[in-house]
Design a protein around this motif. Sequence first.
Motif: not given
Length: 116
Positions: A92-116
Amino acid sequence: MMFLLRAAFWIAVVAAFVPPGFTAAGGLFASDMERLLSEPAARAAASLQQNQSQPAPVAARQHETGICAEYGELCEIWTHVTGFGGYVGSVALSQADAMIEASRETEGAKAAAQTR
């Protein structure tokens, strides 16, 4: 009646946040749970067969006190249950870590797309 309303409410809340593929036969969760449930079950069956073929020596149980001295099987079962609980917790912890990491990656991609 109030209990039933509360139960229905919380079931609806949990169902709203269930990820897609949670109950699908080929989904990620289903395959993880099959693996999760099959490994400890196989280890427990092998351990049980080994314990039945080789009874525990009396000297090994002489130091045990309380309920384990009288009901050694319960202590063995408790050991397996706690081991399984730890395994489920680590998955469960590894799944939660993976979900948090995926969430951070998508937030980073959205932030990068908004600055363009």
